[in-house]
Motif scaffolding. Structure first.
Motif, PDB file in Angstrom:
ATOM      1  N   GLY A   1      18.626  26.754  80.187  1.00  0.00           N
ATOM      2  CA  GLY A   1      19.792  27.417  79.614  1.00  0.00           C
ATOM      3  C   GLY A   1      19.437  28.309  78.445  1.00  0.00           C
ATOM      4  N   PHE A   2      18.602  27.814  77.534  1.00  0.00           N
ATOM      5  CA  PHE A   2      18.203  28.617  76.374  1.00  0.00           C
ATOM      6  C   PHE A   2      17.440  29.859  76.810  1.00  0.00           C
ATOM      7  CE2 PHE A   2      18.216  25.210  72.765  1.00  0.00           C
ATOM      8  CZ  PHE A   2      19.571  25.021  72.985  1.00  0.00           C
ATOM      9  N   SER A   3      16.581  29.693  77.812  1.00  0.00           N
ATOM     10  CA  SER A   3      15.798  30.829  78.305  1.00  0.00           C
ATOM     11  C   SER A   3      16.714  31.919  78.869  1.00  0.00           C
ATOM     12  CB  SER A   3      14.819  30.352  79.385  1.00  0.00           C
ATOM     13  OG  SER A   3      14.065  31.440  79.888  1.00  0.00           O
ATOM     14  N   ASP A   4      17.726  31.506  79.620  1.00  0.00           N
ATOM     15  CA  ASP A   4      18.675  32.478  80.181  1.00  0.00           C
ATOM     16  C   ASP A   4      19.455  33.195  79.084  1.00  0.00           C
ATOM     17  OD1 ASP A   4      17.887  31.779  82.719  1.00  0.00           O
ATOM     18  OD2 ASP A   4      19.608  30.484  83.130  1.00  0.00           O
ATOM     19  N   VAL A   5      19.864  32.437  78.061  1.00  0.00           N
ATOM     20  CA  VAL A   5      20.612  33.041  76.957  1.00  0.00           C
ATOM     21  C   VAL A   5      19.753  34.036  76.200  1.00  0.00           C
ATOM     22  CG1 VAL A   5      21.677  32.556  74.716  1.00  0.00           C
ATOM     23  CG2 VAL A   5      22.227  31.120  76.679  1.00  0.00           C
ATOM     24  N   ILE A   6      18.507  33.653  75.898  1.00  0.00           N
ATOM     25  CA  ILE A   6      17.605  34.555  75.172  1.00  0.00           C
ATOM     26  C   ILE A   6      17.362  35.831  75.964  1.00  0.00           C
ATOM     27  CG2 ILE A   6      15.224  34.834  74.366  1.00  0.00           C
ATOM     28  CD1 ILE A   6      15.269  31.894  73.532  1.00  0.00           C
TER      29      ILE A   6
ATOM     30  N   HIS B   1      20.534  42.750  75.230  1.00  0.00           N
ATOM     31  CA  HIS B   1      21.795  43.133  74.574  1.00  0.00           C
ATOM     32  C   HIS B   1      22.903  43.297  75.619  1.00  0.00           C
ATOM     33  CE1 HIS B   1      19.945  43.610  70.628  1.00  0.00           C
ATOM     34  NE2 HIS B   1      18.944  44.216  71.227  1.00  0.00           N
ATOM     35  N   ASP B   2      23.049  42.237  76.415  1.00  0.00           N
ATOM     36  CA  ASP B   2      23.991  42.222  77.537  1.00  0.00           C
ATOM     37  C   ASP B   2      25.130  41.243  77.235  1.00  0.00           C
ATOM     38  OD1 ASP B   2      25.335  42.032  79.942  1.00  0.00           O
ATOM     39  OD2 ASP B   2      23.634  41.205  81.068  1.00  0.00           O
ATOM     40  N   PRO B   3      26.253  41.690  76.676  1.00  0.00           N
ATOM     41  CA  PRO B   3      27.348  40.785  76.301  1.00  0.00           C
ATOM     42  C   PRO B   3      27.915  39.990  77.481  1.00  0.00           C
ATOM     43  CG  PRO B   3      27.618  42.910  75.245  1.00  0.00           C
ATOM     44  CD  PRO B   3      26.516  43.080  76.231  1.00  0.00           C
ATOM     45  N   ALA B   4      28.159  40.664  78.611  1.00  0.00           N
ATOM     46  CA  ALA B   4      28.725  39.971  79.763  1.00  0.00           C
ATOM     47  C   ALA B   4      27.754  38.916  80.288  1.00  0.00           C
ATOM     48  CB  ALA B   4      29.068  40.975  80.868  1.00  0.00           C
ATOM     49  N   GLY B   5      26.480  39.275  80.331  1.00  0.00           N
ATOM     50  CA  GLY B   5      25.471  38.331  80.786  1.00  0.00           C
ATOM     51  C   GLY B   5      25.334  37.151  79.837  1.00  0.00           C
TER      52      GLY B   5
ATOM     53  N   THR C   1      21.901  29.338  64.860  1.00  0.00           N
ATOM     54  CA  THR C   1      21.272  30.655  64.701  1.00  0.00           C
ATOM     55  C   THR C   1      21.951  31.676  65.601  1.00  0.00           C
ATOM     56  OG1 THR C   1      19.150  29.618  64.158  1.00  0.00           O
ATOM     57  CG2 THR C   1      19.088  31.922  64.843  1.00  0.00           C
ATOM     58  N   LEU C   2      22.286  31.258  66.810  1.00  0.00           N
ATOM     59  CA  LEU C   2      22.985  32.149  67.736  1.00  0.00           C
ATOM     60  C   LEU C   2      24.358  32.525  67.182  1.00  0.00           C
ATOM     61  CD1 LEU C   2      22.635  33.484  70.508  1.00  0.00           C
ATOM     62  CD2 LEU C   2      23.730  31.485  71.528  1.00  0.00           C
ATOM     63  N   ALA C   3      25.056  31.558  66.599  1.00  0.00           N
ATOM     64  CA  ALA C   3      26.367  31.834  66.005  1.00  0.00           C
ATOM     65  C   ALA C   3      26.231  32.807  64.837  1.00  0.00           C
ATOM     66  CB  ALA C   3      27.021  30.533  65.545  1.00  0.00           C
ATOM     67  N   ALA C   4      25.195  32.597  64.003  1.00  0.00           N
ATOM     68  CA  ALA C   4      24.983  33.477  62.853  1.00  0.00           C
ATOM     69  C   ALA C   4      24.696  34.905  63.290  1.00  0.00           C
ATOM     70  CB  ALA C   4      23.837  32.948  61.995  1.00  0.00           C
ATOM     71  N   ALA C   5      24.121  35.058  64.492  1.00  0.00           N
ATOM     72  CA  ALA C   5      23.787  36.395  65.003  1.00  0.00           C
ATOM     73  C   ALA C   5      25.033  37.221  65.324  1.00  0.00           C
ATOM     74  CB  ALA C   5      22.904  36.274  66.239  1.00  0.00           C
TER      75      ALA C   5
ATOM     76  N   ALA D   1      31.231  33.897  71.472  1.00  0.00           N
ATOM     77  CA  ALA D   1      30.341  34.239  70.366  1.00  0.00           C
ATOM     78  C   ALA D   1      29.028  34.810  70.878  1.00  0.00           C
ATOM     79  CB  ALA D   1      30.080  33.007  69.508  1.00  0.00           C
ATOM     80  N   ALA D   2      28.534  34.277  71.997  1.00  0.00           N
ATOM     81  CA  ALA D   2      27.284  34.781  72.568  1.00  0.00           C
ATOM     82  C   ALA D   2      27.421  36.254  72.971  1.00  0.00           C
ATOM     83  CB  ALA D   2      26.886  33.946  73.783  1.00  0.00           C
ATOM     84  N   ALA D   3      28.581  36.607  73.495  1.00  0.00           N
ATOM     85  CA  ALA D   3      28.811  38.010  73.866  1.00  0.00           C
ATOM     86  C   ALA D   3      28.748  38.907  72.634  1.00  0.00           C
ATOM     87  CB  ALA D   3      30.166  38.150  74.562  1.00  0.00           C
ATOM     88  N   LEU D   4      29.348  38.463  71.533  1.00  0.00           N
ATOM     89  CA  LEU D   4      29.316  39.237  70.296  1.00  0.00           C
ATOM     90  C   LEU D   4      27.900  39.282  69.724  1.00  0.00           C
ATOM     91  CD1 LEU D   4      30.788  40.796  68.076  1.00  0.00           C
ATOM     92  CD2 LEU D   4      31.388  38.596  67.021  1.00  0.00           C
ATOM     93  N   ALA D   5      27.199  38.154  69.792  1.00  0.00           N
ATOM     94  CA  ALA D   5      25.829  38.100  69.277  1.00  0.00           C
ATOM     95  C   ALA D   5      24.912  39.049  70.040  1.00  0.00           C
ATOM     96  CB  ALA D   5      25.297  36.673  69.369  1.00  0.00           C
ATOM     97  N   ALA D   6      25.167  39.215  71.337  1.00  0.00           N
ATOM     98  CA  ALA D   6      24.338  40.128  72.133  1.00  0.00           C
ATOM     99  C   ALA D   6      24.408  41.561  71.608  1.00  0.00           C
ATOM    100  CB  ALA D   6      24.767  40.080  73.600  1.00  0.00           C
ATOM    101  N   HIS D   7      25.527  41.900  70.996  1.00  0.00           N
ATOM    102  CA  HIS D   7      25.673  43.227  70.381  1.00  0.00           C
ATOM    103  C   HIS D   7      24.872  43.327  69.092  1.00  0.00           C
ATOM    104  CE1 HIS D   7      28.530  45.538  72.701  1.00  0.00           C
ATOM    105  NE2 HIS D   7      29.345  44.497  72.805  1.00  0.00           N
ATOM    106  N   ASN D   8      24.906  42.254  68.292  1.00  0.00           N
ATOM    107  CA  ASN D   8      24.470  42.343  66.894  1.00  0.00           C
ATOM    108  C   ASN D   8      23.139  41.682  66.575  1.00  0.00           C
ATOM    109  OD1 ASN D   8      26.947  43.611  66.327  1.00  0.00           O
ATOM    110  ND2 ASN D   8      27.955  41.637  66.013  1.00  0.00           N
ATOM    111  N   ILE D   9      22.551  40.933  67.489  1.00  0.00           N
ATOM    112  CA  ILE D   9      21.363  40.154  67.179  1.00  0.00           C
ATOM    113  C   ILE D   9      20.187  41.038  66.773  1.00  0.00           C
ATOM    114  CG2 ILE D   9      20.412  40.067  69.534  1.00  0.00           C
ATOM    115  CD1 ILE D   9      19.890  37.013  68.926  1.00  0.00           C
ATOM    116  N   THR D  10      19.418  40.548  65.790  1.00  0.00           N
ATOM    117  CA  THR D  10      18.258  41.291  65.294  1.00  0.00           C
ATOM    118  C   THR D  10      16.982  40.781  65.965  1.00  0.00           C
ATOM    119  OG1 THR D  10      17.810  39.738  63.494  1.00  0.00           O
ATOM    120  CG2 THR D  10      19.389  41.528  63.053  1.00  0.00           C
ATOM    121  N   GLN D  11      15.910  41.535  65.833  1.00  0.00           N
ATOM    122  CA  GLN D  11      14.626  41.110  66.389  1.00  0.00           C
ATOM    123  C   GLN D  11      14.146  39.823  65.719  1.00  0.00           C
ATOM    124  OE1 GLN D  11      12.871  42.315  69.062  1.00  0.00           O
ATOM    125  NE2 GLN D  11      14.753  43.489  69.360  1.00  0.00           N
TER     126      GLN D  11
END
Length: 242
Positions: A184-189, A195-199, A140-144, A99-109
């Motif tokens: 962990g949260f800092s790395d994810v953000i 907008h790096d899905p693999a990362g 929130t990450l899932a919703a993104a 889901a995080a990979a998908l969110a990296a594509h679609n997340i808003t500011q």
């Protein structure tokens, strides 16, 4: 209380209202003015809280028609209720990393800003408030992702996991865990910002692995303490008989 923290408190109160009234999916909530009066806050604070709740998938804001309870999972028979904490954590790692990979594509500011603010509260000194903010961060990450089915499935996993992982560590353990969460949260953000899905997938997997390691260490210490206590009781019992 700072205004930025106040809206999160209001969000918690709105969730408590939904639970107390046992409102079903699709039920209408009091309007912005009514909540402001009920909770003794400004309408702008209520508005911020509702936006955060919508981002986390709890409510739906229908422009011109009011706010309703979102169609979240609330089955009478919960298929996840008897599952082990570690089993749920493994499932979350698999699902939420993707889901995080998908969110990296679609997340808003706006969602990025919400995640950054939630990270601060998710690593604060108040353990219960921090745990709640951690849940909202994941939601929130899932919703993104923009995928409703995925968001609802993850929401169900999150609730089952946090219910199963109810043990509160000692003070040193809390400090160590909150540091782990912040890293962990800092790395994810960071990966979301790029907008790096693999990362994002890698950062989320690493985050869950760190949680797994922490929980296993806690369980080992608890098991050792229990063994020592049992041994002490046996020694005492033996001495009393002689």
């Amino acid at each position: 209380m700072m205004q930025s923290r106040l809206y999160l408190k209001v969000a918690e109160q709105i969730l408590a209202y939904i639970a107390e009234k046992n409102l079903p999916a699709g039920a209408f909530l009091p309007n912005e003015r009514k909540f402001a009066e009920m909770l003794a806050v400004s309408r702008s604070t209520v508005r911020e809280a509702e936006v955060a709740l919508e981002s986390a998938g709890w409510i739906t804001i229908n422009r011109g028609r009011g706010r309703t309870v979102a169609a979240t999972f609330r089955p009478e028979i919960d298929p996840l209720k008897d599952l082990d904490e570690l089993e749920l954590l493994e499932a979350r790692s698999v699902v939420e990393s993707g889901a995080a990979a998908l969110a990296a594509h679609n997340i808003t500011q706006e969602q990025l800003a919400t995640l950054a603010e939630l990270m601060e509260y998710a690593t604060g000194a108040d353990w219960e408030h921090a745990r709640h903010s951690q849940q909202v961060f994941y939601q929130t990450l899932a919703a993104a992702t923009g995928n409703v089915a995925l968001t609802r499935s993850i929401d169900h996993l999150i609730h089952a996991y946090f219910k199963a992982a109810s043990l509160v560590p000692d003070h040193d353990g809390q400090v160590a865990y909150l540091q782990l969460v912040k890293r962990g949260f800092s790395d994810v953000i960071s990966t979301m910002t790029d907008h790096d899905p693999a990362g994002a997938r890698k950062a989320m997997r690493s985050h869950f692995y760190d949680i797994l390691t922490f929980r296993l260490d806690c369980m080992e210490r608890e098991a050792l303490a229990a063994t020592r206590a049992a041994s002490a009781r046996e020694r005492e019992r033996f001495l009393m008989q002689h």
